[in-house]
Design a protein around this motif. Structure first.
Motif, mmCIF file in Angstrom:
data_model
loop_
_atom_site.group_PDB
_atom_site.id
_atom_site.type_symbol
_atom_site.label_atom_id
_atom_site.label_comp_id
_atom_site.label_asym_id
_atom_site.label_seq_id
_atom_site.Cartn_x
_atom_site.Cartn_y
_atom_site.Cartn_z
ATOM 1 N N SER A 116 -1.997 -2.753 8.044
ATOM 2 C CA SER A 116 -0.726 -2.075 7.970
ATOM 3 C C SER A 116 -0.393 -1.500 6.647
ATOM 4 N N ILE A 117 0.554 -0.446 6.256
ATOM 5 C CA ILE A 117 0.949 0.037 5.273
ATOM 6 C C ILE A 117 1.567 -0.796 4.316
ATOM 7 N N GLU A 118 2.276 -1.825 5.015
ATOM 8 C CA GLU A 118 2.970 -2.711 4.165
ATOM 9 C C GLU A 118 2.299 -4.149 3.732
ATOM 10 N N GLN A 119 1.151 -4.005 3.838
ATOM 11 C CA GLN A 119 0.066 -5.007 3.183
ATOM 12 C C GLN A 119 0.333 -4.947 1.929
ATOM 13 N N SER A 120 0.187 -5.954 1.032
ATOM 14 C CA SER A 120 -0.004 -5.898 -0.226
ATOM 15 C C SER A 120 -1.363 -5.267 -0.748
ATOM 16 N N ILE A 121 -1.248 -4.574 -1.752
ATOM 17 C CA ILE A 121 -2.746 -3.886 -1.991
ATOM 18 C C ILE A 121 -3.811 -4.933 -2.523
ATOM 19 N N ASP A 122 -3.304 -6.070 -3.096
ATOM 20 C CA ASP A 122 -4.162 -7.107 -3.675
ATOM 21 C C ASP A 122 -5.018 -7.534 -2.378
ATOM 22 N N ASN A 123 -4.623 -7.422 -1.181
ATOM 23 C CA ASN A 123 -5.422 -7.947 -0.210
ATOM 24 C C ASN A 123 -6.696 -6.913 0.386
ATOM 25 N N LEU A 124 -6.468 -5.778 -0.320
ATOM 26 C CA LEU A 124 -7.709 -4.679 0.020
ATOM 27 C C LEU A 124 -8.966 -5.291 -0.909
ATOM 28 N N ILE A 136 0.908 -1.039 -0.120
ATOM 29 C CA ILE A 136 0.028 -0.071 0.143
ATOM 30 C C ILE A 136 1.097 1.341 -0.071
ATOM 31 N N ARG A 137 1.787 1.209 0.714
ATOM 32 C CA ARG A 137 2.882 2.397 0.982
ATOM 33 C C ARG A 137 3.314 2.591 -0.823
ATOM 34 N N GLU A 138 3.847 1.753 -1.216
ATOM 35 C CA GLU A 138 4.513 1.954 -2.515
ATOM 36 C C GLU A 138 3.679 2.282 -3.418
#
Lengths: 334, 348, 510
Positions: free
Chosen positions: C395-403, C355-357
């Motif tokens: 977390s901001i380090e979650q992969s965006i795929d999980n949202l 997410i951060r990236e």
């Protein structure tokens, strides 16, 4: 936050690392003195050091290859570029200063990489096809430079690059570490890592986000060429000769293997420099192990083949799906 | 007659270019070197490269589907090794031939299965196949085995006379037959046409209800078969089995396809092409041999240069085609647009 | 007894990861009728068709062909049943000859080999008798224009079909005469008793040719109407009007008077072949300008040209009274123009990244390759927007795929807000996301506008456009057909414009 990052890398690097450790332990059973490190004349000697030292050219090339593969590309010309750079260094050194030889050898690598990058990014030729040209021509050029002979080099500084020791460790190890750190720097301290992973993962979205893929592709292939040239210098310095025919033969295949074992997918996206290093070390250990067991060293190839297929099957989604389905079916039948 | 037909159909730039290239090179050789312009020198091209013609023809099918087969060189070596070993053990020569061809089909089919079923990259799978083949042949024996079998020796030395005083080998005959069969398969069988459809546009082929998976597997099977056949021809040519035979030959086969006008992006190419590609590479080699002072690596450089020219040529053709399409869509839109535009201006 | 229905489907649902592409959709096709499916982007038309043709396997529901339940699991099985289709993009092989494209997979043979003469003869005959086209069928497909290719695809489908023919946007690349020709063919097929499913976003064509219309919206079945009993306005309203179930209470809207405000952007004669016809556009600072129109009207296409993803063939664009020379995404971002694209999956998110990236990506490209944003700063920015946009993630380090879709959309929004845009282009920012997120994103647009960011807003839902925008440009068939603002800007007026357009300008080719 760092913990998450650590956790993440640890997951990807876990399997290659375990495999590596397993092989090292296996070696211990074959050769109880495997982990021993002796100090002679302030130089460290031992199997571990030896493996590390020998794997450096592969490590460096694999690092370059990692970047290329991260953008769904491939560079099969690295072996030829390696041969060219070794040959160039040797040929120049016959009449000229060694530093000039080194610089020109590196520039040759950069030029080769840039050429590949140009074909891929500007002319939009498939990476494999584009680098095929240099793969075929490269050996010819290298032989042209050496005049078809194996050029021997007689220079202390040059042979130090391949065989010298610094602070007890073989010098190539420092070069390997330096290249690794440079790439880590590029990945973590510039936006290259982010951009590269973006375009490797989703080209369209990256363009929408304003990234200019062509520049990144050009950069990545150039770096790959440079890495091959560095490896070429080390390889030729190690044996104090440049062999246009056999230097770095098939190293492109080992490099691809190292990258894939290290967790970077052939379909591009995330790339793992640490994983690649472990993958390269694993391949070297595998060869060493098989040599030390004393069975036919050619079995290395068969093992490599099986490992490649296995790793790729694990990465293949349809394989995992059909595997999962198999399990499901069994459950429903019972 | 068919060949004339193919060349005359237009849009066959590559075949034409390669043919002209061979004629030019051969003409150059004939003018420069005495003894170059002889029937036997020309026929030797076929004799010396028979195995490569066979392998490249098999590879061409794979490339037309958009894939690649890197295992061919190693597989030819493996076949030479298996044949030599089996013959040494006293197996019947014909049984050995049948057995090796069967191994080729199975091996190729397995590669194709992995590629189509699990969506693996053909590059990786056939690379592993290459390792596997080389490794296996070394596992069988690390040394070169000389073949003394009578049948093989007979096949090796057999000379088929040709009108005009020259002769060709059995291998060359097999190669020519295979090329003819390949041309037939490509043009006149459903499988052949599916190969082109898959290479042209996989998703279209799937939507048109064509058996994409089966075609992929069959194509690699055919390539495996050709490798085995090439292996047989190579074995009777060399009369030895050795794991280090033909290192890097897969690249020669690919180069032959490219020079012969098989588009590496898939979907285009004539099956006569690989043979022409092999011949042009063969002529270069012969010239360098006749020249005497040039070293053999010039062959590589010359072939690489040719490769570059042809790849760029292919690229230009693709770009040109795309531009054509764009012009078409423009043609379509230009009229109504200008019309409405002027009307709009009049309104305001 | 012969059944009334050729094709009947009940309760079809299809799920894609994170999206419900179709939910409980029913559809019937009678013998000898032309039945249109209408709906906006993402309404589920394509998915429904792909289910009927065996490309997608449905997750729930059943399909009956001549009252016999059938199982469609591959394009082959659908073709064997006699359901053939022509898809939006020409689905033929460009490298093969015209004749072969028509007959591949069912080539006539003679003496064990393909009979090319027969193929050629039959192809010529088929094209001539059915479609009245006379071309050299032995030429490769790619040497013909897209329109002819489309006709060839139709010829193949017609020849193969034995009952059901599906035409997915067949007319988008045809000119007027070709459309007429196609309609003639369709009518004669209809006489023969064939059932035709027709998908098109051209209203007038749908009204001209079809007997019935089924409307889909957001993967839901809205209704099934007899064409000549459904006024155009009702159809438009079914597709893009207010959602029936949602009684959102409208805020009293304050119309900004922006006449006096400075000009931010102006484009004159902007055009791109095949996507927009020459038009002028002006945007004032702090304004929320809407682009209304149906799918294919040029609304997204115009936005892409302004952002520089697609280069205009003609016309000039001024930003802050400065003429823009080279138009490309990177320079647009540097100039403060941001574009939040319509197709989130393909054009927006980068799945592998965190997410951060994903959030800092836009800002990083603005800064360039070497000016790396320090990790602390990245985290600060990411956290700021996660809070501001209420992105639900551990977390901001979650992969965006999980949202979820809505949260992914917010991340993409955050990416563009982080670049501090002066002009923000939002293409369907609320598509395919849950009602809660929708409300939040709408609120955000109000807030951003209040802060003075100029917004170009595109939505398939008119209610949303009217609620969010200060002014609306109405587009139809790739051109601007009108402009509304203030009290004039109502759903009903916009729909009138879109629906009536054809009646007024019958001569405008589509």
């Amino acid at each position: 936050m760092k913990q998450y990052l650590l956790k993440f890398t640890r997951q990807k690097i876990f399997w290659p690392l375990t495999a590596l450790a397993l092989f090292l332990v296996l070696n211990l059973f074959i050769d109880p003195g495997f982990f021993e490190i002796e100090i002679k004349n302030n130089h460290l000697f031992g199997s571990l050091i030896d493996i590390l030292n020998r794997s450096i050219p592969l490590v460096i090339i694999s690092i370059g290859m990692t970047l290329v593969i991260a953008k769904e590309g491939i560079d099969i010309s690295v072996g030829s570029v390696l041969a060219i750079s070794g040959a160039t260094a040797a040929a120049i050194m016959e009449h000229q200063n060694i530093w000039l030889a080194l610089i020109v050898a590196l520039i040759v690598g950069i030029v080769c990489g840039f050429w590949n990058g140009l074909l891929v990014s500007v002319f939009e030729i498939q990476p494999m096809v584009a680098t095929l040209i240099l793969l075929v021509v490269g050996r010819g050029i290298a032989q042209l430079i050496t005049g078809g002979q194996i050029l021997t080099m007689d220079n202390e500084i040059y042979s130090f690059i391949g065989t010298g020791f610094l602070f007890g460790f073989p010098f190539p190890i420092y070069i390997g570490i330096f290249v690794f750190l440079m790439m880590i720097f590029l990945k973590k301290r510039t936006a290259m890592g982010l951009f590269l992973e973006s375009i490797g993962n989703n080209m369209t979205a990256s363009k929408f986000a304003g990234i200019q893929p062509k520049k990144i592709i050009l950069l990545v292939y150039t770096i790959c060429g440079l890495c091959a040239a560095i490896a070429g210098i080390i390889v030729s310095a190690n044996v104090s000769s440049a062999d246009a025919n056999n230097a770095g033969l098939w190293i492109e295949l080992d490099a691809i293997l190292a990258v894939v074992i290290g967790g970077t997918s052939m379909r591009g996206g995330r790339y793992f420099l640490g994983g690649t290093v472990v993958g390269a070390l694993f391949i070297q250990t595998l060869s060493t192990t098989i040599y030390s067991i004393g069975i036919n060293p050619q079995i290395v190839m068969v093992v490599k083949a099986l490992v490649v297929i296995l790793v790729c099957l694990m990465q293949s989604e349809s394989f995992r799906r059909s595997f999962a389905n198999m399990g499901k079916k069994k459950v429903s039948y019972t | 007659m068919k060949m004339v037909d193919i060349i005359w159909k237009g849009n066959h730039v590559f075949i034409l270019a390669t043919t002209v290239l061979i004629i030019l090179l051969y003409g150059y050789g004939s003018f420069t070197f005495t003894g170059f312009f002889s029937a036997q020198v020309f026929l030797n091209l076929f004799i010396d490269n028979a195995y490569l013609i066979i392998v490249a023809t098999g590879m061409a099918f794979v490339i037309i589907t958009g894939g690649i087969d890197l295992s061919v060189g190693a597989f030819v070596a493996l076949i030479s090794m298996i044949s030599a070993t089996l013959l040494e053990m006293g197996f019947n020569a014909y049984l050995v031939i049948v057995l090796t061809l069967l191994i080729g089909v199975l091996f190729g089919g397995f590669q194709g299965y992995l590629i189509s079923q699990f969506d693996l990259h053909p590059w990786i799978v056939t690379l592993a196949g290459m390792f596997l083949a080389r490794g296996t042949s070394f596992l069988i024996n690390t040394e070169s085995i000389v073949i003394t079998n009578e049948t093989y020796s007979y096949l090796s030395s057999a000379k088929v006379p040709i009108i005009g005083g020259g002769y060709v080998s059995i291998g060359a005959i097999i190669a020519l037959l295979l090329v003819i069969i390949a041309i037939f398969i490509a043009k006149y069988t459903k499988f052949g046409r599916n190969v082109y459809a898959v290479g042209g546009n996989v998703s279209s082929a799937r939507l048109m209800g064509l058996p994409v998976k089966r075609t992929t597997i069959l194509v690699y099977m055919f390539s495996g078969f050709c490798s085995a056949l090439g292996g047989f021809v190579f074995t009777i040519y060399m009369l030895s089995g050795y794991g280090l035979h033909l290192l890097g030959m897969e690249m020669d086969a690919i180069a032959a396809c490219v020079i012969g006008g098989i588009l590496l992006t898939g979907g285009f190419g004539y099956l006569i092409g690989p043979m022409l590609g092999v011949l042009s590479m063969g002529v270069i080699q012969t010239i360098i041999m006749f020249q005497g002072t040039l070293s053999s690596w010039w062959t590589k450089i010359a072939v690489g240069f040719l490769l570059f020219i042809f790849i760029v040529l292919q690229r230009l053709v693709v770009i040109n085609r795309r531009r054509k399409e764009m012009e078409f869509s423009k043609e379509l839109n230009v009229k109504p647009e200008t019309e409405t535009f002027t009307r709009k201006q009049l309104d305001t | 007894m012969v059944s009334e229905y050729l094709l009947r489907s009940e309760g079809i649902s299809k799920f894609f990861p994170g999206v419900k592409a179709l939910s409980n959709v029913s559809f019937t096709l009678k013998q000898g009728e032309i039945h249109s499916i209408m709906g906006e982007n993402g309404a589920g038309k394509s998915t429904l068709i792909k289910v009927f043709t065996g490309v997608h396997k449905m997750d729930e529901g059943s399909i009956f062909f001549k009252e016999e339940q059938i199982d469609l699991d591959s394009p082959q099985s659908a073709q064997n049943k006699g359901i053939s289709a022509v898809f939006q993009e020409v689905n033929l092989c460009e490298n093969l000859s015209v004749a072969e494209n028509i007959f591949i997979g069912r080539e006539p043979k003679k003496n064990g080999r393909i009979n090319w003469k027969e193929i050629k003869k039959r192809a010529e005959q088929l094209l001539l008798t059915r479609l009245n086209i006379k071309i050299d069928v032995s030429k490769v497909l790619s040497s013909y224009s897209t329109a002819i290719q489309q006709m060839i695809a139709i010829a193949r489908a017609v020849d193969m079909s034995s009952g059901v023919l599906i035409l997915d946007e067949p007319t988008s690349s045809l000119d007027k005469n070709e459309v007429k020709q196609l309609f003639k063919v369709m009518k004669s097929l209809k006489e023969e008793g064939m059932g035709i499913i027709f998908v098109s976003h051209f209203l007038e064509q749908v009204y001209e040719i079809s007997d019935r219309i089924t409307v889909l919206r957001n993967g839901q079945y809205i209704g099934d109407y007899v064409t000549n009993q459904l006024p155009r306005k009702d159809l438009v309203s079914n597709m893009i009007g207010r959602e029936w179930d949602e009684n959102s209470n409208h805020k009293e809207k304050q119309f900004k008077n922006l006449k006096s405000s400075e000009l931010l952007l102006s484009g004159t004669n902007l055009a791109r072949k095949g996507s927009i016809n020459p038009l002028n556009i002006e945007m004032r600072k702090g304004e929320v300008l809407g682009l209304a129109g149906l799918l294919g009207s040029g609304r997204t296409e115009l936005a892409k040209v302004i952002f520089g993803i697609d280069k205009p063939d003609q016309g000039v664009l001024y930003l802050n009274n400065e003429k823009i020379g080279s138009l490309n995404p990177k320079s647009s971002i540097e100039r403060g123009v941001s574009f939040c694209p319509e197709d989130r999956k393909v054009e927006g998110i980068i799945n592998d990244l965190t997410i951060r990236e994903n959030i800092i990506l836009g800002l990083q490209t603005k800064k360039g390759l070497l000016k790396y944003i320090p990790m602390k700063e990245q985290e600060r920015i990411a956290n700021k927007y996660i809070k501001l946009l209420r992105i639900k993630t551990p977390s901001i380090e979650q992969s965006i795929d999980n949202l979820s879709g809505g949260n992914q959309q917010k991340v993409i929004l955050a990416r563009w807000l982080a670049t501090n845009p002066t002009l923000l282009i939002l293409d369907e920012p609320t598509r395919g996301i849950d009602v809660g997120s929708k409300q939040e994103i709408r609120q955000l647009i109000f807030d951003l506008a209040k802060e003075g960011i100029t917004i170009l807003f595109i939505s398939a839902e008119l209610e949303e456009t009217v609620a969010c925008c200060d002014r609306v440009i109405v587009l139809r068939d790739r051109q601007k057909i009108g402009e509304l603002q203030g009290e004039d800007m109502t759903e009903s007026k916009i729909m009138d414009m879109i629906a009536k357009g054809d009646e007024i300008d019958e001569t405008i080719p589509s």
